[in-house]
Design a protein around this motif. Structure first.
Motif, PDB file in Angstrom:
ATOM      1  N   MET A   1     -26.858 -29.733 -27.281  1.00 51.74           N
ATOM      2  CA  MET A   1     -25.462 -29.679 -27.671  1.00 51.74           C
ATOM      3  C   MET A   1     -25.362 -29.892 -29.176  1.00 51.74           C
ATOM      4  O   MET A   1     -25.959 -30.813 -29.721  1.00 51.74           O
ATOM      5  N   LYS A   2     -24.616 -29.030 -29.835  1.00 53.77           N
ATOM      6  CA  LYS A   2     -24.381 -29.143 -31.268  1.00 53.77           C
ATOM      7  C   LYS A   2     -22.878 -29.105 -31.511  1.00 53.77           C
ATOM      8  O   LYS A   2     -22.141 -28.481 -30.753  1.00 53.77           O
ATOM      9  N   GLN A   3     -22.448 -29.784 -32.574  1.00 58.71           N
ATOM     10  CA  GLN A   3     -21.020 -29.867 -32.882  1.00 58.71           C
ATOM     11  C   GLN A   3     -20.771 -29.729 -34.376  1.00 58.71           C
ATOM     12  O   GLN A   3     -21.649 -30.010 -35.189  1.00 58.71           O
ATOM     13  N   PHE A   4     -19.558 -29.328 -34.703  1.00 63.86           N
ATOM     14  CA  PHE A   4     -19.069 -29.428 -36.073  1.00 63.86           C
ATOM     15  C   PHE A   4     -17.573 -29.688 -36.014  1.00 63.86           C
ATOM     16  O   PHE A   4     -16.919 -29.402 -35.021  1.00 63.86           O
ATOM     17  N   THR A   5     -17.057 -30.288 -37.077  1.00 65.14           N
ATOM     18  CA  THR A   5     -15.609 -30.490 -37.181  1.00 65.14           C
ATOM     19  C   THR A   5     -15.092 -29.555 -38.259  1.00 65.14           C
ATOM     20  O   THR A   5     -15.812 -29.193 -39.192  1.00 65.14           O
ATOM     21  N   TYR A   6     -13.832 -29.186 -38.111  1.00 60.49           N
ATOM     22  CA  TYR A   6     -13.223 -28.253 -39.050  1.00 60.49           C
ATOM     23  C   TYR A   6     -11.746 -28.595 -39.194  1.00 60.49           C
ATOM     24  O   TYR A   6     -11.059 -28.867 -38.204  1.00 60.49           O
ATOM     25  N   THR A   7     -11.259 -28.565 -40.418  1.00 61.63           N
ATOM     26  CA  THR A   7      -9.834 -28.764 -40.681  1.00 61.63           C
ATOM     27  C   THR A   7      -9.181 -27.391 -40.773  1.00 61.63           C
ATOM     28  O   THR A   7      -9.569 -26.563 -41.604  1.00 61.63           O
ATOM     29  N   ILE A   8      -8.206 -27.151 -39.922  1.00 58.27           N
ATOM     30  CA  ILE A   8      -7.533 -25.859 -39.841  1.00 58.27           C
ATOM     31  C   ILE A   8      -6.742 -25.607 -41.124  1.00 58.27           C
ATOM     32  O   ILE A   8      -5.936 -26.441 -41.548  1.00 58.27           O
ATOM     33  N   THR A   9      -6.966 -24.437 -41.745  1.00 60.10           N
ATOM     34  CA  THR A   9      -6.254 -24.074 -42.967  1.00 60.10           C
ATOM     35  C   THR A   9      -5.275 -22.923 -42.748  1.00 60.10           C
ATOM     36  O   THR A   9      -4.463 -22.640 -43.626  1.00 60.10           O
ATOM     37  N   GLU A  10      -5.348 -22.273 -41.582  1.00 55.98           N
ATOM     38  CA  GLU A  10      -4.402 -21.199 -41.242  1.00 55.98           C
ATOM     39  C   GLU A  10      -2.994 -21.797 -41.264  1.00 55.98           C
ATOM     40  O   GLU A  10      -2.721 -22.773 -40.551  1.00 55.98           O
ATOM     41  N   PRO A  11      -2.083 -21.257 -42.086  1.00 53.34           N
ATOM     42  CA  PRO A  11      -0.757 -21.862 -42.237  1.00 53.34           C
ATOM     43  C   PRO A  11       0.013 -22.077 -40.927  1.00 53.34           C
ATOM     44  O   PRO A  11       0.752 -23.043 -40.810  1.00 53.34           O
ATOM     45  N   ILE A  12      -0.176 -21.209 -39.963  1.00 51.88           N
ATOM     46  CA  ILE A  12       0.565 -21.341 -38.703  1.00 51.88           C
ATOM     47  C   ILE A  12      -0.264 -22.050 -37.641  1.00 51.88           C
ATOM     48  O   ILE A  12       0.212 -22.356 -36.567  1.00 51.88           O
ATOM     49  N   GLY A  13      -1.516 -22.345 -37.917  1.00 51.78           N
ATOM     50  CA  GLY A  13      -2.378 -23.008 -36.947  1.00 51.78           C
ATOM     51  C   GLY A  13      -3.017 -21.993 -36.007  1.00 51.78           C
ATOM     52  O   GLY A  13      -3.139 -20.812 -36.334  1.00 51.78           O
ATOM     53  N   ILE A  14      -3.425 -22.465 -34.846  1.00 50.01           N
ATOM     54  CA  ILE A  14      -4.055 -21.568 -33.872  1.00 50.01           C
ATOM     55  C   ILE A  14      -2.951 -21.008 -32.976  1.00 50.01           C
ATOM     56  O   ILE A  14      -2.605 -21.581 -31.949  1.00 50.01           O
ATOM     57  N   HIS A  15      -2.377 -19.901 -33.402  1.00 46.63           N
ATOM     58  CA  HIS A  15      -1.352 -19.204 -32.633  1.00 46.63           C
ATOM     59  C   HIS A  15      -2.011 -18.027 -31.926  1.00 46.63           C
ATOM     60  O   HIS A  15      -3.241 -17.943 -31.860  1.00 46.63           O
ATOM     61  N   ALA A  16      -1.246 -17.103 -31.402  1.00 46.77           N
ATOM     62  CA  ALA A  16      -1.770 -16.036 -30.531  1.00 46.77           C
ATOM     63  C   ALA A  16      -2.884 -15.203 -31.166  1.00 46.77           C
ATOM     64  O   ALA A  16      -3.932 -14.994 -30.546  1.00 46.77           O
ATOM     65  N   ARG A  17      -2.702 -14.734 -32.388  1.00 41.36           N
ATOM     66  CA  ARG A  17      -3.719 -13.854 -32.985  1.00 41.36           C
ATOM     67  C   ARG A  17      -5.056 -14.562 -33.198  1.00 41.36           C
ATOM     68  O   ARG A  17      -6.078 -14.114 -32.695  1.00 41.36           O
ATOM     69  N   PRO A  18      -5.089 -15.706 -33.917  1.00 44.48           N
ATOM     70  CA  PRO A  18      -6.388 -16.345 -34.095  1.00 44.48           C
ATOM     71  C   PRO A  18      -6.971 -16.902 -32.799  1.00 44.48           C
ATOM     72  O   PRO A  18      -8.183 -16.929 -32.625  1.00 44.48           O
ATOM     73  N   ALA A  19      -6.111 -17.321 -31.867  1.00 42.60           N
ATOM     74  CA  ALA A  19      -6.621 -17.801 -30.575  1.00 42.60           C
ATOM     75  C   ALA A  19      -7.308 -16.665 -29.831  1.00 42.60           C
ATOM     76  O   ALA A  19      -8.367 -16.853 -29.218  1.00 42.60           O
ATOM     77  N   GLY A  20      -6.719 -15.467 -29.879  1.00 41.80           N
ATOM     78  CA  GLY A  20      -7.332 -14.308 -29.245  1.00 41.80           C
ATOM     79  C   GLY A  20      -8.657 -13.946 -29.881  1.00 41.80           C
ATOM     80  O   GLY A  20      -9.636 -13.628 -29.194  1.00 41.80           O
ATOM     81  N   LEU A  21      -8.719 -14.011 -31.216  1.00 42.89           N
ATOM     82  CA  LEU A  21      -9.971 -13.727 -31.914  1.00 42.89           C
ATOM     83  C   LEU A  21     -11.037 -14.759 -31.563  1.00 42.89           C
ATOM     84  O   LEU A  21     -12.201 -14.415 -31.347  1.00 42.89           O
ATOM     85  N   LEU A  22     -10.649 -16.030 -31.499  1.00 45.33           N
ATOM     86  CA  LEU A  22     -11.597 -17.084 -31.168  1.00 45.33           C
ATOM     87  C   LEU A  22     -12.099 -16.940 -29.736  1.00 45.33           C
ATOM     88  O   LEU A  22     -13.295 -17.064 -29.475  1.00 45.33           O
ATOM     89  N   ALA A  23     -11.191 -16.667 -28.802  1.00 45.09           N
ATOM     90  CA  ALA A  23     -11.602 -16.485 -27.413  1.00 45.09           C
ATOM     91  C   ALA A  23     -12.587 -15.328 -27.280  1.00 45.09           C
ATOM     92  O   ALA A  23     -13.604 -15.432 -26.583  1.00 45.09           O
ATOM     93  N   ARG A  24     -12.317 -14.234 -27.969  1.00 50.19           N
ATOM     94  CA  ARG A  24     -13.211 -13.072 -27.929  1.00 50.19           C
ATOM     95  C   ARG A  24     -14.575 -13.423 -28.526  1.00 50.19           C
ATOM     96  O   ARG A  24     -15.619 -13.064 -27.986  1.00 50.19           O
ATOM     97  N   ALA A  25     -14.572 -14.141 -29.638  1.00 51.74           N
ATOM     98  CA  ALA A  25     -15.831 -14.531 -30.286  1.00 51.74           C
ATOM     99  C   ALA A  25     -16.635 -15.466 -29.387  1.00 51.74           C
ATOM    100  O   ALA A  25     -17.860 -15.332 -29.270  1.00 51.74           O
TER     101      ALA A  25
END
Length: 86
Positions: A1-25
């Motif tokens: 198991m490996k982990q990293f932390t990340y501070t979200i910089t997307e102005p709107i946060g994880i909304h539909a478009r980036p969530a969809g991209l992340l799920a696909r990735a």
């Protein structure tokens, strides 16, 4: 198991478009990927509605966990994804 932390910089946060991209990735990887926001239960990163349900906003810190498969390679792939998209 490996982990990293990340501070979200997307102005709107994880909304539909980036969530969809992340799920696909996440689905494209051979590892189990979870995303956790402080104070919330971790969710599977390949689940669009679960990602959106976290309510991640700009400035929130999330923890990404990669388990199984090529953990090191998949972790680097996700770190790059977060830097480019979130």
């Amino acid at each position: 198991m490996k982990q990293f932390t990340y501070t979200i910089t997307e102005p709107i946060g994880i909304h539909a478009r980036p969530a969809g991209l992340l799920a696909r990735a996440a689905k494209a990887l051979d590892s189990v990927v979870t995303l956790e926001k402080a104070g919330a239960e971790p969710v599977m990163a390949n689940r669009l509605m679960a990602l959106m349900g976290l309510g991640v906003k700009c400035g929130d810190v999330v923890t990404v966990t990669v388990s199984g498969g090529d953990e090191a390679g998949n972790l680097r792939t996700l770190e790059r994804f977060f830097e480019e998209n979130l």
